[in-house]
Design a protein around this motif. Sequence first.
Motif: not given
Lengths: 451, 337
Positions: A70, A408-409, B63, B86-87, B89-91, B93-94, B96-97, B100
Amino acid sequence: MFAYDSVILARMLTSMTLVFHIIFATIGVGVPLLISAAEYIGIRKRDPHYVLLARRWTRGFVIIVAVGVVTGTAIGLQLFLLWPTFMQIAGHVISLPLFMETFAFFFEAIFLGAYIYTWDRFKGRYTHWYLSLPVIIGGGMSAVFITSVNAFMNTPQGFTLVGRTITSVEPLKAIWNPATPSKVFHVLTSSYMTCGAVLAAITAFFILKYGNNQYYKKALKVTMIVTLIFSIFTAIAGDTSAKFLATYQPEKLAAAEWHFETEKGADLILFGKLTEDNEVKGAIHLPKLLSFLSFGDFNSEVIGLDRVDADLIPPLWIHYMFDLMVTLGAYSIMISMLFVLFMFWKKRDQYNKWLLRAIVINAPFAILALEFGWIYAEVGRQPWIMRGYLRVAEGAVSSPYVHIAFAMFLILYVLLGTFVTVVLVRLYKKNPIQKEWEQRFPDTLFGGDQK
Amino acid sequence: MSYEILGLSALWFFLFAYLIIASIDFGAGFFAYYAKQTKKDHILNRLIARYLSPVWEITNVFFIFFYYGLAGFFPDAGYYYGSAMLIPGSIILVLIGIRGSFYAFENYGSRSSLVYTFLYGASGLLIPAAIATGLTISEGGFLREANGSVYLRYTELLTNPFSWAVVFLAIVSVLYISANFLTYYASKAGDEPAKKLLRSYALFWAAPQIIASLTAFIAISRQNPEHYNNMLDLWWMFGLSILFFLIAVYLIYKEKRFGLSFICVMLQFFFALLGYGIAHMPYILYDQIQVAADATLPAMGTALLLAFGGGLLMLIPSLILVMRMFLFDAEYVKGKK
Ligand code: HDD
Ligand code: HEM
Ligand code: HEM
């Protein structure tokens, strides 16, 4: 105004993700080698204790990989989200290694799935072990490809740039740029070294806590030998990297060495402090050693910062990063060397408390060395994102929302970090080795002695 | 055929593959949560652990493959999307985190909490919704160029009925595809209670799925008439898609040949996505990025295609191996291994 802020924030977010990802990625690259080695020894010697070791390592490994996946997905997409201009230009050239990297991921993910879920499923003695090989290769190849991308950022070649447009490319030349060989070598060896150190530390920790037995001795022997071998190779590869820098990226080496004047027979400067007007205080000077490190000749000429444009000098604090990396590397060599020496030299006990403690410490040290090494390599490239072609500020996204993404990250990584720790601890607490031993080998005491 | 068309076809094919296998995974998250709410989770959990856990990483690579590939063949598309997303995409990724970590938790932690299952379920619907914004943006009209940079027009995106139609379609399709596949898997595993439950889900989501498809189809006519007219010219592809939809629903309803039924579901999406994609030509991003004009240089395009070919040579046998181990190995599916 926010263009500037978004550059700083983009850099902070990129660094944060990478510093976090690298821990998991390194384990993803290196641990399969140790798992595979343990399983192989177990099958070879018909000693099921080694196979148990491989099994138990695998369980924790799977969880770490999940986080590696991830965070890797995150950094992969962030390259586009945070550095669109860089990727627009460099994308014409580096998309090939990135694209090939996905095949390495596929390979690794597919066979890792196959490996974890098929213990005891095959008739052939070695069949299951074979599945570990593509995992090692997949992880290693992904490191090779991504490192070649990073190498390209340091010594770009294989294209012609006219204004903002790339007019011709030679993809293979770009991948095989001057930085690639030394970087790949150093990244791979340091991964294996770190993983050896981490697994050795876990074993040493348990010996200190629960007392020693045959099982732990076997585990410590394998991991310490791997640590020793790859610590030495890491140092050799580091030396190769320094020689590469001396020729192709002298400003990085000079900044790390506080080497201000171009001169022959240059001294190596260890530690120390820099005063306001760039005077070195309290450092250890090793005469002519920098020349030797750079070119293998004590009297060769090493380019100093006087030959570099003032606005192209990287931050000088990377000196500490370099020194710490090297010191921690030397520590790892020393400790693992002592252990292996004591193994053969019967008068000394390689399991004495102090040595075991030193081995435990070596794990955080190795991970720190890894982080320091990367910070050195990346910050030492400043102000370039693509050396000689594009500056960091020109490559960044301009968006008023980077701070939101950063927040967020940050939360995500804090949660993920806590989460892996909790899950790992719980996993091994729920199924402690003593219990599993009793189920698998009911006739022997934990460790292998007859009841 | 030129390298950019070949490249685009390869990307299209991986997008389709991702659509199917990721939907299975995402939808399962929602069903897991729903089943837990209605105290039927014991029926589904085993299925999720046995099929989904071994393959979620592979799903994820699809993906990555898609975005690396898109930016590889069309670097300018990478630039536009990268700057704008950016936003969203970041959402993604979070989320997906979160997903996972669920698999690690499910496998090794103690029993998962309701909160966690909720997050797992919710992320399964939100990720496709967020990824779908990528498709929405490709219709044009959502980006603004200023000061030498590209910005996403958030207000436009959030107030446009078309973007909501796409989000709705994405979510409903995920549930529909997933329910269909899991029904098949449960029937193969001989797991009667799970099969019954999942079959009812599959039937339930069929009608919303076709309604959502038609809504999105019509919404395109307002957002991008040119694309819409191109799609009308390819009416037979969408006709085939509907035909396969009907066959799939019929088979599920009659409780026979779940495998064939799932193949029909795949064909339904295959033709819909193909028709949509061909009609989208020559634009990748309406008005800004074109296939031929904005492709990478020939040397790179060729290298990417070669890498792709080499990769497939390695990938296909490996995938077959894994499928035989986890999907088609009756003993494993039944939980005997
Ligand atoms: C366990 C970790 C570790 C250890 C013990 C060492 N290194 Fe290292 N070093 C790395 C981990 C690392 C790294 C993380 O892998 C880096 C970052 C970028 C790279 O290519 O490798 C790195 C970079 C790096 C560079 C910069 C390369 C470049 O920018 O192209 C040099 C010159 C060295 N190292 C030299 C050494 C020397 C002389 C060492 C002596 C023992 C040493 N390293 C130990
Ligand atoms: C995984 C180990 C890595 C770590 C810990 C790391 C760390 C960092 C740090 C600390 C920075 C900020 C430098 C600064 O702003 O002064 C940075 C920047 C960056 N790194 Fe790395 N890096 C790693 C590997 C890579 C690789 C393999 C790539 C290429 C694919 C890469 C691409 C970048 C980019 C694009 C930036 C932003 C531009 C810049 O500030 O120079 N990094 N990284
Ligand atoms: C030198 C530093 C790096 C190394 C050695 C490395 C290696 C790895 C490895 C081995 C994995 C597989 C996950 C695992 O087994 O733990 C992984 C995941 C990933 N990495 Fe990194 N990586 C590095 C830096 C980067 C950078 C800079 C990027 C972005 C361009 C990146 C992109 C990814 C992606 C997209 C994944 C997810 C793959 C998946 O879903 O399987 N990595 N990385």
